[in-house]
Design a protein around this motif. Structure first.
Motif, mmCIF file in Angstrom:
data_model
loop_
_atom_site.group_PDB
_atom_site.id
_atom_site.type_symbol
_atom_site.label_atom_id
_atom_site.label_comp_id
_atom_site.label_asym_id
_atom_site.label_seq_id
_atom_site.Cartn_x
_atom_site.Cartn_y
_atom_site.Cartn_z
ATOM 1 N N VAL A 20 0.839 -1.202 0.000
ATOM 2 C CA VAL A 20 0.000 0.000 0.000
ATOM 3 C C VAL A 20 0.873 1.250 0.000
ATOM 4 O O VAL A 20 0.626 2.207 -0.749
ATOM 5 C CB VAL A 20 -0.944 -0.002 1.216
ATOM 6 C CG1 VAL A 20 -1.658 1.337 1.345
ATOM 7 C CG2 VAL A 20 -1.958 -1.132 1.098
ATOM 8 N N LEU A 21 1.898 1.256 0.845
ATOM 9 C CA LEU A 21 2.813 2.398 0.894
ATOM 10 C C LEU A 21 3.473 2.596 -0.462
ATOM 11 O O LEU A 21 3.647 3.736 -0.927
ATOM 12 C CB LEU A 21 3.863 2.174 1.976
ATOM 13 C CG LEU A 21 4.840 3.319 2.240
ATOM 14 C CD1 LEU A 21 4.106 4.578 2.666
ATOM 15 C CD2 LEU A 21 5.860 2.919 3.313
ATOM 16 N N GLY A 22 3.839 1.490 -1.113
ATOM 17 C CA GLY A 22 4.439 1.575 -2.435
ATOM 18 C C GLY A 22 3.501 2.161 -3.469
ATOM 19 O O GLY A 22 3.930 2.927 -4.351
ATOM 20 N N SER A 23 2.207 1.839 -3.377
ATOM 21 C CA SER A 23 1.232 2.400 -4.319
ATOM 22 C C SER A 23 1.159 3.918 -4.178
ATOM 23 O O SER A 23 1.123 4.651 -5.172
ATOM 24 C CB SER A 23 -0.149 1.786 -4.068
ATOM 25 O OG SER A 23 -0.136 0.397 -4.337
ATOM 26 N N GLY A 24 1.162 4.388 -2.936
ATOM 27 C CA GLY A 24 1.174 5.832 -2.730
ATOM 28 C C GLY A 24 2.457 6.465 -3.218
ATOM 29 O O GLY A 24 2.462 7.542 -3.825
ATOM 30 N N ALA A 25 3.580 5.779 -2.958
ATOM 31 C CA ALA A 25 4.875 6.298 -3.404
ATOM 32 C C ALA A 25 4.948 6.365 -4.923
ATOM 33 O O ALA A 25 5.529 7.306 -5.491
ATOM 34 C CB ALA A 25 5.998 5.426 -2.856
ATOM 35 N N ALA A 26 4.363 5.377 -5.601
ATOM 36 C CA ALA A 26 4.362 5.384 -7.069
ATOM 37 C C ALA A 26 3.601 6.583 -7.603
ATOM 38 O O ALA A 26 4.006 7.198 -8.610
ATOM 39 C CB ALA A 26 3.753 4.082 -7.591
ATOM 40 N N ASN A 27 2.496 6.938 -6.972
ATOM 41 C CA ASN A 27 1.766 8.140 -7.372
ATOM 42 C C ASN A 27 2.654 9.374 -7.230
ATOM 43 O O ASN A 27 2.664 10.268 -8.088
ATOM 44 C CB ASN A 27 0.515 8.315 -6.517
ATOM 45 C CG ASN A 27 -0.548 7.270 -6.802
ATOM 46 O OD1 ASN A 27 -0.542 6.650 -7.865
ATOM 47 N ND2 ASN A 27 -1.458 7.077 -5.868
ATOM 48 N N LEU A 28 3.396 9.431 -6.130
ATOM 49 C CA LEU A 28 4.267 10.573 -5.866
ATOM 50 C C LEU A 28 5.386 10.659 -6.900
ATOM 51 O O LEU A 28 5.706 11.744 -7.408
ATOM 52 C CB LEU A 28 4.858 10.427 -4.463
ATOM 53 C CG LEU A 28 5.345 11.682 -3.738
ATOM 54 C CD1 LEU A 28 4.242 12.714 -3.647
ATOM 55 C CD2 LEU A 28 5.830 11.298 -2.348
ATOM 56 N N VAL A 29 5.975 9.519 -7.218
ATOM 57 C CA VAL A 29 7.036 9.485 -8.224
ATOM 58 C C VAL A 29 6.509 9.953 -9.576
ATOM 59 O O VAL A 29 7.172 10.722 -10.295
ATOM 60 C CB VAL A 29 7.629 8.069 -8.333
ATOM 61 C CG1 VAL A 29 8.524 7.942 -9.558
ATOM 62 C CG2 VAL A 29 8.413 7.720 -7.067
ATOM 63 N N GLY A 30 5.297 9.520 -9.922
ATOM 64 C CA GLY A 30 4.717 9.940 -11.190
ATOM 65 C C GLY A 30 4.420 11.417 -11.247
ATOM 66 O O GLY A 30 4.541 12.050 -12.300
#
Length: 434
Positions: A353-363
């Motif tokens: 879940v944390l990774g999904s949020g981080a991926a949004n941030l990276v994008g």
């Protein structure tokens, strides 16, 4: 500004030029730096550098570090920073505990205190806990006789060289300019607000706690806590899970109790600032998973707070419509899903879940690296790095880009408190993120 820049030989910029010199003395370390090198790297004239360094030596902020051979003529005298000449306190005010650290001018921790705390216990109890943590941290690190407890530890007006650098503007919570110099004497402490310098008498400054009367001066206290809040005014908003703090003037209340400048910021911003000051370069996101979840963003070397200190409310992005309720009042937030998985003992799901949020941030931001911190991450760091990294790696394969690296932030449990101290120290060395 994070390093040496170009100085200006104007009286009105005396504090700015002194900050440039102080920062170069700091980065030179124990080896020191010569006056000629200071002039070359700041763009100041040798005469200006001589005057500034003379003042710094008189104030006890700089000292000789020996002599260095030169290409011609007599050996050059090199100068170094005196780390113990002044200190700052950083406070991490969490939902269930308070941690205070005392740092010297190098940013090195020389004292620390932790205590249990209930952020919902009311303003009086929380203010008392923070005040006592600051007093105890200072007293434990540098004990002084009780008879000195009423003194503000500033020898004379020359010490204003440092205090002048603690500033407040619309983007910096404590600022003194050359025309609004905050002069500190042996009988006065200073509390800076966003619009004026408020002088506090010695009898108001920590009446029950010694303040480094023997060892130097306390420049101020940085306080970092969960948001949302207004960094510029030092006023809290509806702190997630504790809406009763809405509108509370924390900076003003603590400054009145402590008698020194106070800066307030979000915990994630403070940690990010500390990481940047410690050498983390480029653009990065610091994701803090502890009692809550938030992000500190550094873009192009500077902390990004947004127009209203609203940037970095990472934990409250909705990734599951009609998901479980969150303490913020919404549903399906990253924070609620992540902490829920942790509560169930499913660390792999929490990391995903944390990774999904981080991926949004990276994008959105195209950052260079993702740094993880907070007590929940610290409990199983490898699992979180692996899980977040896997999600970012999958994203990179879809986009054809290089995967953004993920690693645990240095600093451990002190990261937020040490970063909070940098809110005070940063402006002293000409770094405007404080």
């Amino acid at each position: 500004m994070t390093g040496a820049g170009t100085g200006a030989n104007l009286l009105a910029l005396r504090s700015h030029n002194a900050a440039l010199v102080l920062d170069l003395l700091r980065t030179a370390g124990s080896d020191g730096i010569s006056r000629l090198e200071l002039a070359e790297r700041t763009g100041l004239t040798p005469q200006a550098v001589s005057k500034i360094t003379a003042r710094l030596r008189e104030d006890g902020l700089a000292a000789e570090a020996g002599r260095r051979a030169s290409t011609g003529g007599k050996p050059r005298t090199v100068l170094r920073l005196v780390p113990e000449a002044a200190y700052a306190v950083g406070v991490h005010l969490d939902r269930d505990e308070v941690r205070a650290v005392l740092v010297d001018l190098r940013g090195m921790v020389v004292g620390e205190r932790r205590a249990a705390l209930d952020l919902g216990a009311g303003a009086g109890a929380v203010l008392t806990a923070v005040t006592e943590a600051v007093r105890a941290t200072v007293a434990d690190a540098v004990p002084v006789p009780v008879a000195n407890s009423m003194r503000v530890p500033v020898a004379d007006e020359a010490r204003a060289t440092v205090t002048d650098a603690v500033r407040a503007t619309a983007t910096e919570a404590v600022r003194a300019t050359a025309t609004e110099a905050v002069h500190v004497t042996a009988t006065k402490a200073v509390r800076a607000t966003a619009t004026e310098a408020v002088h506090v008498t010695a009898t108001e400054a920590l009446p029950a706690g010694p303040l480094l009367a023997r060892a130097g001066s306390l420049l101020g206290v940085g306080v970092a806590l969960p948001g949302p809040l207004d960094h510029v005014r030092g006023v809290l908003h509806r702190v997630t899970g504790f809406p009763e703090w809405d509108g509370f003037p924390l900076r003003e209340a603590l400054a009145e109790r402590l008698g020194v400048p106070v800066v307030v910021d979000k915990d994630t911003n403070a940690a990010a600032l500390g990481l940047a000051a410690g050498g983390e370069g480029g653009s990065f996101a610091y994701l803090h998973l502890g009692t809550g979840l938030g992000a500190g963003l550094v873009i192009g070397g500077s902390v990004h707070r947004g127009a209203r200190t609203g940037a970095g409310e990472f934990g409250h992005q909705v990734i599951q419509l009609d998901g479980p309720p969150c303490t913020c009042g919404d549903r399906g937030c990253v924070e609620a899903l992540c902490l829920g998985a942790v509560a169930r003992g499913d660390v792999e799901e929490a990391a995903r879940v944390l990774g999904s949020g981080a991926a949004n941030l990276v994008g959105l931001l195209d950052i260079d690296v993702v740094l993880l911190g907070g007590r929940t991450v610290a409990a199983t760091p490898e699992a979180f790095v692996r899980g977040v990294g896997a999600v970012l790696g999958a994203r990179a394969r879809r986009t054809g880009e290089d995967a953004v690296p993920v690693r645990v932030a240095p600093g451990g449990g002190r990261a937020v408190a040490v970063g909070a101290a940098q809110l005070v120290l940063g402006p002293v060395f000409g770094r405007g993120d404080g």
